[in-house]
Design a protein around this motif. Structure first.
Motif, short mmCIF file in Angstrom:
data_model
loop_
_atom_site.label_atom_id
_atom_site.label_comp_id
_atom_site.label_asym_id
_atom_site.label_seq_id
_atom_site.Cartn_x
_atom_site.Cartn_y
_atom_site.Cartn_z
N VAL A 34 -28.58 -14.39 1.35
CA VAL A 34 -29.56 -13.35 1.02
C VAL A 34 -29.61 -12.31 2.14
O VAL A 34 -29.66 -11.11 1.87
N LEU A 35 -29.60 -12.76 3.38
CA LEU A 35 -29.75 -11.86 4.52
C LEU A 35 -28.61 -10.86 4.63
O LEU A 35 -28.86 -9.66 4.85
N ILE A 36 -27.39 -11.29 4.48
CA ILE A 36 -26.24 -10.42 4.70
C ILE A 36 -26.22 -9.26 3.71
O ILE A 36 -26.13 -8.09 4.13
N PRO A 37 -26.34 -9.49 2.40
CA PRO A 37 -26.38 -8.34 1.48
C PRO A 37 -27.62 -7.46 1.70
O PRO A 37 -27.53 -6.23 1.58
N TYR A 38 -28.73 -8.05 2.04
CA TYR A 38 -29.95 -7.28 2.30
C TYR A 38 -29.75 -6.36 3.50
O TYR A 38 -30.15 -5.19 3.47
N ALA A 39 -29.14 -6.87 4.55
CA ALA A 39 -28.89 -6.06 5.74
C ALA A 39 -27.90 -4.93 5.43
O ALA A 39 -28.09 -3.80 5.89
N LYS A 40 -26.88 -5.22 4.64
CA LYS A 40 -25.92 -4.18 4.26
C LYS A 40 -26.61 -3.09 3.44
O LYS A 40 -26.36 -1.90 3.65
N PHE A 41 -27.46 -3.49 2.52
CA PHE A 41 -28.19 -2.52 1.71
C PHE A 41 -29.10 -1.66 2.58
O PHE A 41 -29.17 -0.45 2.44
N SER A 42 -29.80 -2.29 3.52
CA SER A 42 -30.71 -1.56 4.40
C SER A 42 -29.96 -0.55 5.26
O SER A 42 -30.41 0.59 5.44
N MET A 43 -28.80 -0.95 5.78
CA MET A 43 -28.02 -0.03 6.60
C MET A 43 -27.50 1.14 5.77
O MET A 43 -27.51 2.29 6.22
N ALA A 44 -27.06 0.86 4.55
CA ALA A 44 -26.58 1.94 3.68
C ALA A 44 -27.71 2.89 3.32
O ALA A 44 -27.52 4.10 3.27
N LEU A 45 -28.88 2.35 3.10
CA LEU A 45 -30.04 3.17 2.77
C LEU A 45 -30.43 4.09 3.93
O LEU A 45 -30.79 5.24 3.72
N GLU A 46 -30.33 3.58 5.14
CA GLU A 46 -30.64 4.40 6.32
C GLU A 46 -29.64 5.52 6.52
O GLU A 46 -30.00 6.61 6.97
N LYS A 47 -28.38 5.27 6.20
CA LYS A 47 -27.33 6.25 6.45
C LYS A 47 -27.24 7.35 5.40
O LYS A 47 -26.68 8.41 5.67
N THR A 48 -27.77 7.12 4.22
CA THR A 48 -27.64 8.11 3.16
C THR A 48 -28.47 9.36 3.46
O THR A 48 -29.53 9.28 4.06
N ASN A 49 -27.95 10.47 3.03
CA ASN A 49 -28.64 11.74 3.24
C ASN A 49 -29.12 12.34 1.91
O ASN A 49 -29.45 13.52 1.86
N LEU A 50 -29.15 11.54 0.88
CA LEU A 50 -29.57 12.03 -0.43
C LEU A 50 -31.07 12.30 -0.47
O LEU A 50 -31.55 13.14 -1.22
N VAL A 51 -31.81 11.58 0.36
CA VAL A 51 -33.27 11.74 0.44
C VAL A 51 -33.60 12.10 1.88
O VAL A 51 -33.08 11.48 2.81
N PRO A 52 -34.47 13.08 2.11
CA PRO A 52 -34.84 13.43 3.48
C PRO A 52 -35.46 12.25 4.24
O PRO A 52 -36.13 11.40 3.65
N ALA A 53 -35.22 12.21 5.54
CA ALA A 53 -35.69 11.09 6.39
C ALA A 53 -37.20 10.93 6.33
O ALA A 53 -37.71 9.80 6.29
N LYS A 54 -37.94 12.03 6.30
CA LYS A 54 -39.40 11.94 6.24
C LYS A 54 -39.86 11.29 4.95
O LYS A 54 -40.83 10.52 4.93
N LEU A 55 -39.17 11.59 3.85
CA LEU A 55 -39.53 11.00 2.57
C LEU A 55 -39.21 9.51 2.54
O LEU A 55 -39.96 8.72 1.97
N LYS A 56 -38.11 9.12 3.16
CA LYS A 56 -37.77 7.69 3.26
C LYS A 56 -38.86 6.94 4.02
O LYS A 56 -39.29 5.87 3.62
N LEU A 57 -39.28 7.51 5.14
CA LEU A 57 -40.32 6.88 5.96
C LEU A 57 -41.63 6.77 5.18
O LEU A 57 -42.30 5.74 5.22
N LEU A 58 -41.97 7.82 4.47
CA LEU A 58 -43.18 7.79 3.66
C LEU A 58 -43.10 6.68 2.60
O LEU A 58 -44.08 5.96 2.36
N GLY A 59 -41.94 6.53 1.98
CA GLY A 59 -41.75 5.46 1.00
C GLY A 59 -41.88 4.08 1.61
O GLY A 59 -42.47 3.17 1.03
N GLN A 60 -41.33 3.91 2.82
CA GLN A 60 -41.44 2.62 3.52
C GLN A 60 -42.89 2.30 3.85
O GLN A 60 -43.35 1.17 3.68
N ILE A 61 -43.62 3.29 4.31
CA ILE A 61 -45.03 3.07 4.64
C ILE A 61 -45.83 2.73 3.40
O ILE A 61 -46.65 1.82 3.41
#
Length: 71
Positions: A34-61
């Motif tokens: 479970v951890l390995i695919p979850y970590a890969k997904f999280s890293m890919a989500l952080e690297k994508t530029n499809l959504v602005p960084a501020k909006l990603k942070l707002l979604g996480q909060i």
């Protein structure tokens, strides 16, 4: 054997990024399948530029607030 190495690397990077070990990571680390695919997904989500960084942070909060996450 390879999964143990991946889990230790994920823990190391998380510790470097967050400054400490966190309980949810320690819990999920007992299930490498479970951890390995979850970590890969999280890293890919952080690297994508499809959504602005501020909006990603707002979604996480918002998600953390909905599930009443203490972090």
């Amino acid at each position: 054997m390879f999964k143990k190495l991946q889990v230790s690397l994920i823990r190391k990077f998380a510790r470097k990024r967050l400054g400490k070990d966190i309980a949810p990571l320690e819990t999920i680390a007992t299930y490498p399948d479970v951890l390995i695919p979850y970590a890969k997904f999280s890293m890919a989500l952080e690297k994508t530029n499809l959504v602005p960084a501020k909006l990603k942070l707002l979604g996480q909060i918002r998600a953390a607030k909905l599930v009443e996450c203490p972090f």
